[in-house]
Design a protein around this motif. Structure first.
Motif, PDB file in Angstrom:
ATOM      1  N   SER A 198      10.399   0.822  -7.169  1.00  0.00           N
ATOM      2  CA  SER A 198      11.460   1.125  -8.137  1.00  0.00           C
ATOM      3  C   SER A 198      12.818   1.086  -7.450  1.00  0.00           C
ATOM      4  CB  SER A 198      11.233   2.486  -8.808  1.00  0.00           C
ATOM      5  OG  SER A 198      11.219   3.514  -7.851  1.00  0.00           O
ATOM      6  N   ILE A 199      13.860   0.999  -8.284  1.00  0.00           N
ATOM      7  CA  ILE A 199      15.216   0.916  -7.743  1.00  0.00           C
ATOM      8  C   ILE A 199      16.077   2.000  -8.379  1.00  0.00           C
ATOM      9  CG2 ILE A 199      17.298  -0.537  -7.670  1.00  0.00           C
ATOM     10  CD1 ILE A 199      15.268  -2.924  -7.392  1.00  0.00           C
ATOM     11  N   ALA A 259      14.794  -4.694   5.013  1.00  0.00           N
ATOM     12  CA  ALA A 259      13.861  -3.552   5.021  1.00  0.00           C
ATOM     13  C   ALA A 259      12.553  -3.903   4.320  1.00  0.00           C
ATOM     14  CB  ALA A 259      14.515  -2.337   4.361  1.00  0.00           C
ATOM     15  N   MET A 260      12.642  -4.564   3.163  1.00  0.00           N
ATOM     16  CA  MET A 260      11.426  -4.895   2.411  1.00  0.00           C
ATOM     17  C   MET A 260      10.573  -5.949   3.130  1.00  0.00           C
ATOM     18  SD  MET A 260      11.303  -2.832  -0.031  1.00  0.00           S
ATOM     19  CE  MET A 260       9.800  -3.527  -0.728  1.00  0.00           C
ATOM     20  N   ALA A 261      11.229  -6.960   3.738  1.00  0.00           N
ATOM     21  CA  ALA A 261      10.465  -7.973   4.468  1.00  0.00           C
ATOM     22  C   ALA A 261       9.768  -7.324   5.670  1.00  0.00           C
ATOM     23  CB  ALA A 261      11.380  -9.107   4.930  1.00  0.00           C
ATOM     24  N   ALA A 262      10.472  -6.412   6.335  1.00  0.00           N
ATOM     25  CA  ALA A 262       9.875  -5.730   7.494  1.00  0.00           C
ATOM     26  C   ALA A 262       8.680  -4.880   7.066  1.00  0.00           C
ATOM     27  CB  ALA A 262      10.933  -4.863   8.191  1.00  0.00           C
ATOM     28  N   ILE A 263       8.793  -4.228   5.908  1.00  0.00           N
ATOM     29  CA  ILE A 263       7.682  -3.402   5.409  1.00  0.00           C
ATOM     30  C   ILE A 263       6.477  -4.285   5.097  1.00  0.00           C
ATOM     31  CG2 ILE A 263       6.918  -2.011   3.421  1.00  0.00           C
ATOM     32  CD1 ILE A 263       9.817  -0.793   3.467  1.00  0.00           C
ATOM     33  N   LEU A 287       8.156   6.139  -0.012  1.00  0.00           N
ATOM     34  CA  LEU A 287       9.294   5.981   0.905  1.00  0.00           C
ATOM     35  C   LEU A 287      10.553   5.680   0.099  1.00  0.00           C
ATOM     36  CD1 LEU A 287      10.619   5.428   3.728  1.00  0.00           C
ATOM     37  CD2 LEU A 287       9.802   3.068   3.523  1.00  0.00           C
ATOM     38  N   LEU A 288      11.622   6.437   0.368  1.00  0.00           N
ATOM     39  CA  LEU A 288      12.930   6.123  -0.218  1.00  0.00           C
ATOM     40  C   LEU A 288      13.819   5.539   0.875  1.00  0.00           C
ATOM     41  CD1 LEU A 288      14.811   6.451  -2.792  1.00  0.00           C
ATOM     42  CD2 LEU A 288      15.700   8.487  -1.641  1.00  0.00           C
ATOM     43  N   ILE A 289      14.384   4.370   0.599  1.00  0.00           N
ATOM     44  CA  ILE A 289      15.328   3.756   1.536  1.00  0.00           C
ATOM     45  C   ILE A 289      16.710   3.831   0.903  1.00  0.00           C
ATOM     46  CG2 ILE A 289      16.038   1.612   2.661  1.00  0.00           C
ATOM     47  CD1 ILE A 289      13.079   0.803   2.662  1.00  0.00           C
ATOM     48  N   ILE A 290      17.664   4.418   1.626  1.00  0.00           N
ATOM     49  CA  ILE A 290      19.031   4.537   1.097  1.00  0.00           C
ATOM     50  C   ILE A 290      19.932   3.531   1.798  1.00  0.00           C
ATOM     51  CG2 ILE A 290      20.972   6.098   0.668  1.00  0.00           C
ATOM     52  CD1 ILE A 290      19.089   8.455   0.949  1.00  0.00           C
ATOM     53  N   PRO A 331       0.805  -1.226   0.000  1.00  0.00           N
ATOM     54  CA  PRO A 331       0.000   0.000   0.000  1.00  0.00           C
ATOM     55  C   PRO A 331       0.841   1.282   0.000  1.00  0.00           C
ATOM     56  CG  PRO A 331      -0.025  -1.035   2.158  1.00  0.00           C
ATOM     57  CD  PRO A 331       0.723  -1.958   1.254  1.00  0.00           C
ATOM     58  N   ILE A 332       2.160   1.174   0.124  1.00  0.00           N
ATOM     59  CA  ILE A 332       3.039   2.337  -0.039  1.00  0.00           C
ATOM     60  C   ILE A 332       4.030   2.040  -1.169  1.00  0.00           C
ATOM     61  CG2 ILE A 332       2.865   3.058   2.378  1.00  0.00           C
ATOM     62  CD1 ILE A 332       5.667   1.844   2.815  1.00  0.00           C
ATOM     63  N   ASP A 333       4.540   3.104  -1.803  1.00  0.00           N
ATOM     64  CA  ASP A 333       5.547   2.919  -2.859  1.00  0.00           C
ATOM     65  C   ASP A 333       6.940   3.023  -2.251  1.00  0.00           C
ATOM     66  OD1 ASP A 333       3.539   2.777  -4.679  1.00  0.00           O
ATOM     67  OD2 ASP A 333       3.809   4.789  -5.492  1.00  0.00           O
ATOM     68  N   VAL A 334       7.692   1.943  -2.355  1.00  0.00           N
ATOM     69  CA  VAL A 334       9.034   1.954  -1.790  1.00  0.00           C
ATOM     70  C   VAL A 334      10.065   1.958  -2.908  1.00  0.00           C
ATOM     71  CG1 VAL A 334      10.647   0.859  -0.194  1.00  0.00           C
ATOM     72  CG2 VAL A 334       8.171   0.548   0.124  1.00  0.00           C
TER      73      VAL A 334
END
Lengths: 248, 248
Positions: free
Chosen positions: B104-105, B238-242, B196-199, B75-78
């Motif tokens: 996206s990456i 991070a993705m599994a936690a999300i 959400l942007l994860i760096i 439900p969010i764009d990561v």
């Protein structure tokens, strides 16, 4: 498992009384009683298992029970029963689940495992996987090296289930919308030092026969989200989720 | 984001009044007000975004706003901004984060990235990664194929941060015990369709200079648990936690 951050140093007396704001959560929300154990994080990150001695009207008396020196280890022991996958996927699974805090890994020949290990191959494979676990444990600064347990058949695995507090089957065929909360609910009921076994299948998944026989022995099945995960991704998902639940 | 399981079929009128037991959670715990959006899961797993029209004393009037056909999408764009790692690690990162629901990456040349992409190499690499994303999206039955964005320098990445609702830096040097809850707290504040942007850094991590400049642009930094994770493991965690937070 809830950690409580206590705004004081570790008490020299090894005893501590807790009032507001933690009282409400510990007693009314979590419904803890005398004898239950909690995790308290004191100033500078010193972490202890504490035992509740007495619950009074507005305070809780506790004594420190054990210092958790190994704050890099999960507060529960997680074993992965991994149906033998193809190729070198088990290498990746062992390396990544070790980084993510696994306690031990139980390879087993699932009904749909295409790969077979004879005795000679097993010895070689386990040595190799143990070396991968050792290196990953060092790299991630762990104090425990996960053990690669001897190979079992699917039927022999059944006999091992009783030694775990909880057994969870990551089962995509059960991945209907109403069952997506099973894994989270299970983690929420777990206590310090509980032993959790997670069973994941090979390519093609577990057979209905396998799932049914594990459930008869007390296992519960559920999904790891709405997307289909590859064989080697499911264990990583489960371990990351466990860390997120217990450590963040 | 909380999903509410509603024990009825989808209302033909496209309107629904909600009382006990969800009222308390929606209004008193989550403090939602008129105009806010929620996710309701009706019988048979039909899932809708609903908008609160009016909050009365014991009921909440809502109308259905959008049917979520793609329940396999988060439900969010990561977006993952991934400092170029060595070898073929980016292949693994793209494949696994696609399975885990990434939007996206964004590859970028971090200060400590040893690998460099010239223009010709970039074209080839991006084509290869896009193909991996496509295959992983198909394999995991997704309806969105994550886009591999054009390579940026660390400085150019800085200019992109403003287009995201939240920016999180997975930073192991900041991984002190009191900062372990930052990521979980962030996820708890996010709303439907937030970006959400994860760096994450390359081997050797992000430089202090990079971290400071991102924080000045509104990013927050925190750890992904107490163990040191490899470059390629942090994005998977991070993705599994999300997914665990939003989907289970």
């Amino acid at each position: 498992m809830q950690r409580y951050f206590i705004d004081s140093n570790v008490p020299e007396s090894q005893k501590i009384s807790i009032g507001i704001p933690h009282y409400h959560h510990i007693i009314n929300v979590m419904r803890h009683v005398s004898g239950d154990q909690l995790i308290f994080v004191f100033n500078a990150g010193e972490t202890y298992i504490v035992t509740i001695e007495e619950v009074e009207k507005e305070t809780i008396s506790c004594h420190l029970t054990e210092r958790l020196e190994k704050t890099v280890e999960l507060p529960i022991d997680v074993t992965l029963a991994c149906g033998l996958p193809k190729g070198d996927k088990l290498d990746l699974i062992v390396q990544k689940t070790t980084e993510l805090g696994i306690f031990s890994i139980q390879p087993f020949e699932a009904e749909r495992s295409i790969v077979k290990w004879d005795e000679k191959k097993e010895t070689k494979k386990r040595q190799r996987l143990q070396k991968i676990a050792q290196e990953a444990a060092e790299q991630s600064h762990r104090v425990h090296v996960p053990e690669i347990l001897p190979l079992l058949t699917s039927k022999k695995l059944l006999l091992e289930l009783a030694q775990y507090t909880h057994v969870f089957i990551a089962d995509e065929e059960e991945a209907k919308i109403n069952e997506q909360k099973v894994f989270k609910k299970l983690l929420n009921t777990m206590k310090i030092n509980d032993k959790l076994l997670i069973i994941t299948g090979p390519e093609g998944g577990l057979s209905r026969n396998e799932v049914t026989s594990y459930i008869e022995k007390g296992a519960i099945s559920g999904s790891l989200g709405p997307r289909i995960l590859r064989t080697e991704t499911a264990p990583l998902y489960a371990m990351a989720a466990i860390s997120y639940e217990f450590e963040l």
